[in-house]
Design an enzyme around this catalytic site. Structure first.
Site, PDB file in Angstrom:
ATOM      1  N   ARG A  92       0.858  -1.193   0.000  1.00 28.48           N
ATOM      2  CA  ARG A  92       0.000   0.000   0.000  1.00 28.48           C
ATOM      3  C   ARG A  92       0.891   1.239   0.000  1.00 28.48           C
ATOM      4  NH1 ARG A  92      -4.959  -2.175   1.943  1.00 28.48           N
ATOM      5  NH2 ARG A  92      -6.062  -0.579   0.806  1.00 28.48           N
TER       6      ARG A  92
ATOM      7  N   SER B 261      -7.976  -1.185  -2.498  1.00 31.90           N
ATOM      8  CA  SER B 261      -8.570   0.151  -2.363  1.00 31.90           C
ATOM      9  C   SER B 261      -9.711   0.338  -3.354  1.00 31.90           C
ATOM     10  CB  SER B 261      -7.525   1.241  -2.595  1.00 31.90           C
ATOM     11  OG  SER B 261      -6.643   1.277  -1.510  1.00 31.90           O
TER      12      SER B 261
ATOM     13  N   GLN C 231       0.043   2.657  -5.876  1.00 30.27           N
ATOM     14  CA  GLN C 231      -1.357   3.068  -5.704  1.00 30.27           C
ATOM     15  C   GLN C 231      -2.239   2.710  -6.911  1.00 30.27           C
ATOM     16  OE1 GLN C 231      -1.180   7.068  -4.362  1.00 30.27           O
ATOM     17  NE2 GLN C 231      -2.874   6.800  -2.937  1.00 30.27           N
TER      18      GLN C 231
ATOM     19  N   ASP D  65      -3.640  -0.881  -6.774  1.00 27.26           N
ATOM     20  CA  ASP D  65      -4.174  -1.295  -5.470  1.00 27.26           C
ATOM     21  C   ASP D  65      -5.640  -1.749  -5.594  1.00 27.26           C
ATOM     22  OD1 ASP D  65      -4.969  -1.535  -2.857  1.00 27.26           O
ATOM     23  OD2 ASP D  65      -4.226   0.416  -2.216  1.00 27.26           O
TER      24      ASP D  65
ATOM     25  N   TYR E 135      -1.554  -0.724   8.120  1.00 22.18           N
ATOM     26  CA  TYR E 135      -2.697  -1.495   8.607  1.00 22.18           C
ATOM     27  C   TYR E 135      -2.838  -1.334  10.117  1.00 22.18           C
ATOM     28  CZ  TYR E 135      -2.965  -3.736   4.087  1.00 22.18           C
ATOM     29  OH  TYR E 135      -3.110  -3.960   2.753  1.00 22.18           O
TER      30      TYR E 135
HETATM   31  P1  NAD Z   1      -8.593  -2.412   6.425  1.00 22.20           P
HETATM   32  O1  NAD Z   1      -9.650  -2.815   5.472  1.00 22.20           O
HETATM   33  O2  NAD Z   1      -7.490  -3.366   6.769  1.00 22.20           O
HETATM   34  O3  NAD Z   1      -9.309  -1.954   7.794  1.00 22.20           O
HETATM   35  C1  NAD Z   1     -10.330  -0.962   7.787  1.00 22.20           C
HETATM   36  C2  NAD Z   1     -10.123   0.018   8.907  1.00 22.20           C
HETATM   37  O4  NAD Z   1     -10.457  -0.600  10.153  1.00 22.20           O
HETATM   38  C3  NAD Z   1      -8.697   0.540   9.043  1.00 22.20           C
HETATM   39  O5  NAD Z   1      -8.702   1.938   8.914  1.00 22.20           O
HETATM   40  C4  NAD Z   1      -8.302   0.082  10.450  1.00 22.20           C
HETATM   41  O6  NAD Z   1      -7.438   1.002  11.089  1.00 22.20           O
HETATM   42  C5  NAD Z   1      -9.649  -0.004  11.137  1.00 22.20           C
HETATM   43  N1  NAD Z   1      -9.663  -0.797  12.387  1.00 22.20           N
HETATM   44  C6  NAD Z   1      -9.027  -1.948  12.680  1.00 22.20           C
HETATM   45  N2  NAD Z   1      -9.300  -2.333  13.953  1.00 22.20           N
HETATM   46  C7  NAD Z   1     -10.146  -1.396  14.472  1.00 22.20           C
HETATM   47  C8  NAD Z   1     -10.788  -1.235  15.723  1.00 22.20           C
HETATM   48  N3  NAD Z   1     -10.616  -2.074  16.739  1.00 22.20           N
HETATM   49  N4  NAD Z   1     -11.583  -0.153  15.874  1.00 22.20           N
HETATM   50  C9  NAD Z   1     -11.773   0.738  14.858  1.00 22.20           C
HETATM   51  N5  NAD Z   1     -11.184   0.639  13.669  1.00 22.20           N
HETATM   52  C10 NAD Z   1     -10.382  -0.410  13.466  1.00 22.20           C
HETATM   53  O7  NAD Z   1      -7.932  -1.031   5.982  1.00 22.20           O
HETATM   54  P2  NAD Z   1      -7.725  -0.430   4.549  1.00 22.20           P
HETATM   55  O8  NAD Z   1      -8.860   0.396   4.175  1.00 22.20           O
HETATM   56  O9  NAD Z   1      -7.317  -1.540   3.649  1.00 22.20           O
HETATM   57  O10 NAD Z   1      -6.504   0.522   4.784  1.00 22.20           O
HETATM   58  C11 NAD Z   1      -5.357   0.032   5.460  1.00 22.20           C
HETATM   59  C12 NAD Z   1      -4.291   1.080   5.491  1.00 22.20           C
HETATM   60  O11 NAD Z   1      -3.687   1.236   4.229  1.00 22.20           O
HETATM   61  C13 NAD Z   1      -4.765   2.458   5.897  1.00 22.20           C
HETATM   62  O12 NAD Z   1      -3.771   3.032   6.682  1.00 22.20           O
HETATM   63  C14 NAD Z   1      -4.861   3.199   4.614  1.00 22.20           C
HETATM   64  O13 NAD Z   1      -4.756   4.588   4.750  1.00 22.20           O
HETATM   65  C15 NAD Z   1      -3.664   2.612   3.915  1.00 22.20           C
HETATM   66  N6  NAD Z   1      -3.718   2.729   2.470  1.00 22.20           N
HETATM   67  C16 NAD Z   1      -2.654   3.283   1.828  1.00 22.20           C
HETATM   68  C17 NAD Z   1      -2.674   3.387   0.453  1.00 22.20           C
HETATM   69  C18 NAD Z   1      -1.521   3.960  -0.273  1.00 22.20           C
HETATM   70  O14 NAD Z   1      -0.757   4.714   0.270  1.00 22.20           O
HETATM   71  N7  NAD Z   1      -1.362   3.588  -1.523  1.00 22.20           N
HETATM   72  C19 NAD Z   1      -3.761   2.934  -0.253  1.00 22.20           C
HETATM   73  C20 NAD Z   1      -4.820   2.372   0.440  1.00 22.20           C
HETATM   74  C21 NAD Z   1      -4.774   2.270   1.809  1.00 22.20           C
END
Ligand code: NAD
Length: 360
Positions: free
Chosen positions: A118, A129, A123, A126, A224
């Site tokens: 990620r 996303s 990006q 991904d 994550y």
């Molecule tokens: P995910 O689907 O793994 O999880 C969804 C959300 O649930 C996350 O924001 C996580 O922090 C939250 N979560 C986990 N346990 C929790 C709890 N007990 N209470 C409340 N919330 C909780 O996450 P995702 O959407 O796949 O994103 C994962 C990470 O990757 C994030 O930091 C996101 O910003 C990052 N990301 C980066 C890029 C990039 O830079 N290219 C692209 C996509 C996502």
């Protein structure tokens, strides 16, 4: 070199869409598509025929050098694929790594698009996303469809209606899209996440961030979330309960990669929620954020509707297919050189996504 696209089983999406085929072909490849593969996404065979060869599944499995599917192929298919073929799919090895040994036993190579890091550089590839954003959007529309009242405030000659209150648990990609969609529909939104970085993102969308002190926020987890302590989860559940009691809709998206999802809405909280309120649980397939969620089912618990669906992206199959296809095209650009596969492991993206490396 030939790239094959089989029809997905029990899924309306398709791994490539007609408008992107010329770009894939410009990499110096031929494309085979199974008859009817695009039907579920409203892409008829006719729309593929100029750029691809339509064929039956057996020929495609036997003749392709790369096979791209959204869902992994089953054993019956794997048996028919020629040795050395590269499969590109969403294998989710972080939930069940037996897929790695299985692919190796058939002498196949596997690229798991959900293992692409990620990072900013990756990006455009991904798929997680792309699919999560659709799921977040669809979650709000699904909730609105089940809610017995308006989302926006309404001032009418027959009286005024207050805006709906939406609580979003987990503000990753899906959660942020749910917040944006719920705001566009005119509701009041609160959101919660254990990652501190989420606060600013939530607030920038015009929602209120609910703070619970003491969350573990691990900088080495690749962005994550990490598993939280029992003590934290208890405090969190109490805070969530206070908010959920006043909410009309709760959308839960909280996941911890490779682990069971945290329970944020125990049955005792659901029992305190308003009659007619709706929960959409996007973490349903990994155990659910609501204790009462049943995966792929809609249930009514004392007047609260609980929708368990982790595959909402598949319910908007045309755009989901387009975005998946664009992500894969961007990946193909880094692994195909002069019409040949070149898996250069010094490239961090390829190294992370190739799950059948010898060292594994
Ligand atoms: P995910 O689907 O793994 O999880 C969804 C959300 O649930 C996350 O924001 C996580 O922090 C939250 N979560 C986990 N346990 C929790 C709890 N007990 N209470 C409340 N919330 C909780 O996450 P995702 O959407 O796949 O994103 C994962 C990470 O990757 C994030 O930091 C996101 O910003 C990052 N990301 C980066 C890029 C990039 O830079 N290219 C692209 C996509 C996502």
């Amino acid at each position: 070199m030939k790239i094959g696209i089989p029809k997905e089983i029990n899924d309306k999406r398709v791994a490539v869409v007609p408008s992107v085929l010329p770009k894939i072909k410009s990499l110096g490849v031929e494309i085979l598509i199974e008859k009817g593969a695009g039907d579920g996404s409203s892409f008829s065979d006719d729309t593929f025929v100029e750029e691809a060869t339509i064929c039956n599944r057996d020929r495609l499995l036997d003749d392709s050098d790369i096979i791209i599917s959204i869902n992994p192929l089953d054993d019956d298919d794997l048996k028919k694929i020629k040795k050395g073929t590269l499969l590109i799919s969403m294998f989710q090895p972080y939930f069940d790594d037996s897929i790695i040994a299985k692919l190796k036993s058939y002498d196949l190579q596997g690229i798991s698009m959900d293992m692409v890091p990620r990072t900013t550089l990756a990006q455009s590839m991904d798929v997680l996303s792309s699919m999560a954003a659709i799921a977040g959007y669809k979650a709000v529309l699904t909730a609105a469809d089940h809610l017995p009242r308006y989302f926006p405030m309404m001032i009418t000659a027959a009286g005024s209606v207050k805006p709906a209150k939406v609580l979003v648990l987990g503000a990753g990609v899906a959660g942020l899209q749910a917040i944006a969609t719920a705001r566009r529909l005119g509701s009041i939104v609160e959101a919660f996440d254990v990652r501190k970085a989420a606060k600013e993102e939530v607030e920038s969308l015009g929602a209120k961030f609910v703070e619970v002190e003491g969350a573990k926020d691990d900088k080495d987890a690749g962005g994550y979330a990490v598993e939280q302590s029992e003590e934290f989860l208890k405090r969190q559940q109490a805070e969530v309960q206070n908010r959920a009691m006043n909410a009309d809709v709760v959308i839960t998206t909280a996941q911890v990669r490779g682990r069971k999802s945290p329970v944020l809405l125990p049955a005792s909280t659901v029992e305190k929620m308003k009659n007619g309120s709706v929960i959409v649980d996007l973490a349903a397939s990994t155990g659910g954020n609501c204790e009462l969620t049943q995966n792929n089912q809609v249930i009514n618990h004392n007047g609260v509707i609980i929708i368990g669906d982790s595959n909402l992206a598949a319910k908007m199959p045309q755009d989901a297919s387009l975005l998946f296809c664009n992500n894969v095209l961007n990946f193909l650009k880094i692994i195909i050189k002069d019409g040949k596969i070149n898996l250069d492991l010094s490239n961090e993206i390829i190294d992370s996504a190739l799950i059948t490396k010898n060292s594994e």
